[in-house]
Design a protein around this motif. Structure first.
Motif, PDB file in Angstrom:
ATOM      1  N   LEU A 189       4.959  24.271  77.566  1.00  0.00           N
ATOM      2  CA  LEU A 189       5.831  25.089  76.720  1.00  0.00           C
ATOM      3  C   LEU A 189       5.703  24.672  75.268  1.00  0.00           C
ATOM      4  N   GLY A 190       5.614  23.387  75.021  1.00  0.00           N
ATOM      5  CA  GLY A 190       5.436  22.907  73.652  1.00  0.00           C
ATOM      6  C   GLY A 190       4.149  23.422  73.045  1.00  0.00           C
ATOM      7  N   LEU A 191       3.099  23.472  73.845  1.00  0.00           N
ATOM      8  CA  LEU A 191       1.821  23.995  73.372  1.00  0.00           C
ATOM      9  C   LEU A 191       1.923  25.484  73.083  1.00  0.00           C
ATOM     10  N   LEU A 192       2.533  26.224  73.993  1.00  0.00           N
ATOM     11  CA  LEU A 192       2.709  27.664  73.758  1.00  0.00           C
ATOM     12  C   LEU A 192       3.581  27.907  72.533  1.00  0.00           C
ATOM     13  N   ASP A 193       4.670  27.156  72.419  1.00  0.00           N
ATOM     14  CA  ASP A 193       5.550  27.317  71.270  1.00  0.00           C
ATOM     15  C   ASP A 193       4.811  27.028  69.971  1.00  0.00           C
ATOM     16  N   SER A 194       3.968  26.009  69.969  1.00  0.00           N
ATOM     17  CA  SER A 194       3.178  25.689  68.783  1.00  0.00           C
ATOM     18  C   SER A 194       2.236  26.833  68.444  1.00  0.00           C
ATOM     19  N   LEU A 195       1.634  27.400  69.461  1.00  0.00           N
ATOM     20  CA  LEU A 195       0.745  28.539  69.254  1.00  0.00           C
ATOM     21  C   LEU A 195       1.526  29.722  68.681  1.00  0.00           C
ATOM     22  N   TYR A 196       2.670  30.051  69.285  1.00  0.00           N
ATOM     23  CA  TYR A 196       3.484  31.166  68.805  1.00  0.00           C
ATOM     24  C   TYR A 196       3.922  30.951  67.360  1.00  0.00           C
ATOM     25  N   ARG A 197       4.433  29.752  67.065  1.00  0.00           N
ATOM     26  CA  ARG A 197       4.884  29.464  65.698  1.00  0.00           C
ATOM     27  C   ARG A 197       3.732  29.556  64.709  1.00  0.00           C
ATOM     28  N   ASP A 198       2.566  29.059  65.102  1.00  0.00           N
ATOM     29  CA  ASP A 198       1.413  29.092  64.205  1.00  0.00           C
ATOM     30  C   ASP A 198       1.037  30.536  63.868  1.00  0.00           C
ATOM     31  N   VAL A 199       0.974  31.391  64.876  1.00  0.00           N
ATOM     32  CA  VAL A 199       0.630  32.799  64.644  1.00  0.00           C
ATOM     33  C   VAL A 199       1.686  33.452  63.756  1.00  0.00           C
ATOM     34  N   LEU A 200       2.960  33.234  64.074  1.00  0.00           N
ATOM     35  CA  LEU A 200       4.040  33.861  63.315  1.00  0.00           C
ATOM     36  C   LEU A 200       4.102  33.346  61.882  1.00  0.00           C
ATOM     37  N   GLU A 201       3.936  32.045  61.692  1.00  0.00           N
ATOM     38  CA  GLU A 201       3.998  31.490  60.338  1.00  0.00           C
ATOM     39  C   GLU A 201       2.844  31.973  59.473  1.00  0.00           C
ATOM     40  N   GLN A 202       1.677  32.153  60.069  1.00  0.00           N
ATOM     41  CA  GLN A 202       0.553  32.674  59.297  1.00  0.00           C
ATOM     42  C   GLN A 202       0.749  34.140  58.942  1.00  0.00           C
ATOM     43  N   ALA A 203       1.269  34.911  59.879  1.00  0.00           N
ATOM     44  CA  ALA A 203       1.433  36.343  59.656  1.00  0.00           C
ATOM     45  C   ALA A 203       2.639  36.662  58.777  1.00  0.00           C
ATOM     46  N   TYR A 204       3.686  35.841  58.838  1.00  0.00           N
ATOM     47  CA  TYR A 204       4.938  36.168  58.148  1.00  0.00           C
ATOM     48  C   TYR A 204       5.396  35.021  57.261  1.00  0.00           C
ATOM     49  N   ASP A 205       4.522  34.592  56.393  1.00  0.00           N
ATOM     50  CA  ASP A 205       4.844  33.537  55.437  1.00  0.00           C
ATOM     51  C   ASP A 205       5.860  34.087  54.439  1.00  0.00           C
ATOM     52  N   PRO A 206       7.083  33.518  54.399  1.00  0.00           N
ATOM     53  CA  PRO A 206       8.117  34.035  53.496  1.00  0.00           C
ATOM     54  C   PRO A 206       7.724  33.974  52.019  1.00  0.00           C
ATOM     55  N   ARG A 207       6.803  33.081  51.668  1.00  0.00           N
ATOM     56  CA  ARG A 207       6.370  33.004  50.266  1.00  0.00           C
ATOM     57  C   ARG A 207       5.543  34.219  49.878  1.00  0.00           C
ATOM     58  N   GLU A 208       4.776  34.762  50.832  1.00  0.00           N
ATOM     59  CA  GLU A 208       3.947  35.930  50.542  1.00  0.00           C
ATOM     60  C   GLU A 208       4.728  37.233  50.673  1.00  0.00           C
ATOM     61  N   ASN A 209       5.608  37.292  51.654  1.00  0.00           N
ATOM     62  CA  ASN A 209       6.384  38.506  51.901  1.00  0.00           C
ATOM     63  C   ASN A 209       7.778  38.112  52.363  1.00  0.00           C
ATOM     64  N   PRO A 210       8.705  37.937  51.429  1.00  0.00           N
ATOM     65  CA  PRO A 210      10.042  37.458  51.794  1.00  0.00           C
ATOM     66  C   PRO A 210      10.769  38.376  52.780  1.00  0.00           C
ATOM     67  N   ASN A 211      10.518  39.655  52.719  1.00  0.00           N
ATOM     68  CA  ASN A 211      11.192  40.612  53.603  1.00  0.00           C
ATOM     69  C   ASN A 211      10.530  40.689  54.977  1.00  0.00           C
ATOM     70  N   GLY A 212       9.269  40.290  55.076  1.00  0.00           N
ATOM     71  CA  GLY A 212       8.519  40.423  56.328  1.00  0.00           C
ATOM     72  C   GLY A 212       9.125  39.661  57.487  1.00  0.00           C
ATOM     73  N   HIS A 213       9.662  38.493  57.218  1.00  0.00           N
ATOM     74  CA  HIS A 213      10.263  37.656  58.259  1.00  0.00           C
ATOM     75  C   HIS A 213      11.462  38.361  58.886  1.00  0.00           C
ATOM     76  N   GLU A 214      12.316  38.956  58.064  1.00  0.00           N
ATOM     77  CA  GLU A 214      13.506  39.652  58.581  1.00  0.00           C
ATOM     78  C   GLU A 214      13.124  40.936  59.305  1.00  0.00           C
ATOM     79  N   VAL A 215      12.136  41.646  58.780  1.00  0.00           N
ATOM     80  CA  VAL A 215      11.671  42.873  59.445  1.00  0.00           C
ATOM     81  C   VAL A 215      11.091  42.523  60.812  1.00  0.00           C
ATOM     82  N   LEU A 216      10.306  41.445  60.872  1.00  0.00           N
ATOM     83  CA  LEU A 216       9.758  40.981  62.148  1.00  0.00           C
ATOM     84  C   LEU A 216      10.883  40.733  63.146  1.00  0.00           C
ATOM     85  N   LYS A 217      11.922  40.040  62.731  1.00  0.00           N
ATOM     86  CA  LYS A 217      13.027  39.744  63.642  1.00  0.00           C
ATOM     87  C   LYS A 217      13.737  41.011  64.093  1.00  0.00           C
ATOM     88  N   ASP A 218      13.914  41.972  63.188  1.00  0.00           N
ATOM     89  CA  ASP A 218      14.553  43.242  63.560  1.00  0.00           C
ATOM     90  C   ASP A 218      13.713  44.001  64.581  1.00  0.00           C
TER      91      ASP A 218
END
Length: 189
Positions: A19-48
């Motif tokens: 699970l830790g490995l999967l979680d690391s993979l998921y976080r890595d993909v999400l952090e690369q795709a939705y970096d708040p510095r590049e797109n501050p609104n993208g993170h909230e839209v993703l969650k919605d």
């Protein structure tokens, strides 16, 4: 580059920490795709968008999903179309528009619902609101589209199956979803 990071994560983890490995993979993909510095609104839209996907009672293909997202009042279709392509490695139905959009693995759903695992990507607190929005939106769809979409049928001059097929052709995915699932969303509000 992403592959190298994933391989390095794999080498650092013990076999019993899957699970830790999967979680690391998921976080890595999400952090690369939705970096708040590049797109501050993208993170909230993703969650919605993810809250709506996880709240739906049945998965829908990408185009009906975007239409339903907009029709039920979650946001604009463009938000779905901008967020989901970056998750094609984690969600089914992104590449093939005929397949329903849903997590490729149940652990991805669990990840989004567990604040300890997903941290800032957790959508558990958004689910009650997503169900309320889906219930309200479904009732709105029912009240407006049933009048507009149901054709005036002259049943005396048509055969039964012809009428059934005509009705089915006029029903949008949002109307079908609302008819079938509005009570389930109401029950979770």
């Amino acid at each position: 580059q992403r592959f190298d990071r994933i391989v390095s994560l794999t080498l650092k983890k013990k076999p019993d920490d899957r699970l830790g490995l999967l979680d690391s993979l998921y976080r890595d993909v999400l952090e690369q795709a939705y970096d708040p510095r590049e797109n501050p609104n993208g993170h909230e839209v993703l969650k919605d968008v993810m809250a709506m996907i996880l709240a739906l009672m049945e998965p829908l293909p990408l185009n009906p999903l975007g239409h339903l997202y907009s029709t039920l009042g979650f946001g604009e279709i463009s938000e779905v179309n901008s967020v989901l392509p970056d998750l094609a490695s984690l969600l089914d139905g992104i590449v093939d528009p005929e397949r329903p959009v849903q997590p490729s693995h149940s652990s991805f759903r669990d990840f989004f619902l567990n604040p300890e695992r997903s941290g800032p990507f957790c959508v558990r607190a958004l689910l009650p609101g997503a169900h309320e929005q889906a219930a309200r939106g479904s009732l709105k769809v029912l009240s407006s589209e049933l009048r507009q979409r149901t054709p005036e049928l002259d049943l005396a001059h048509r055969d039964y199956w012809g009428s059934v097929f005509q009705i089915q052709e006029t029903i949008t995915p949002a109307l079908k979803y609302a008819c079938v699932h509005w009570t389930q969303h109401m029950g979770r509000v």
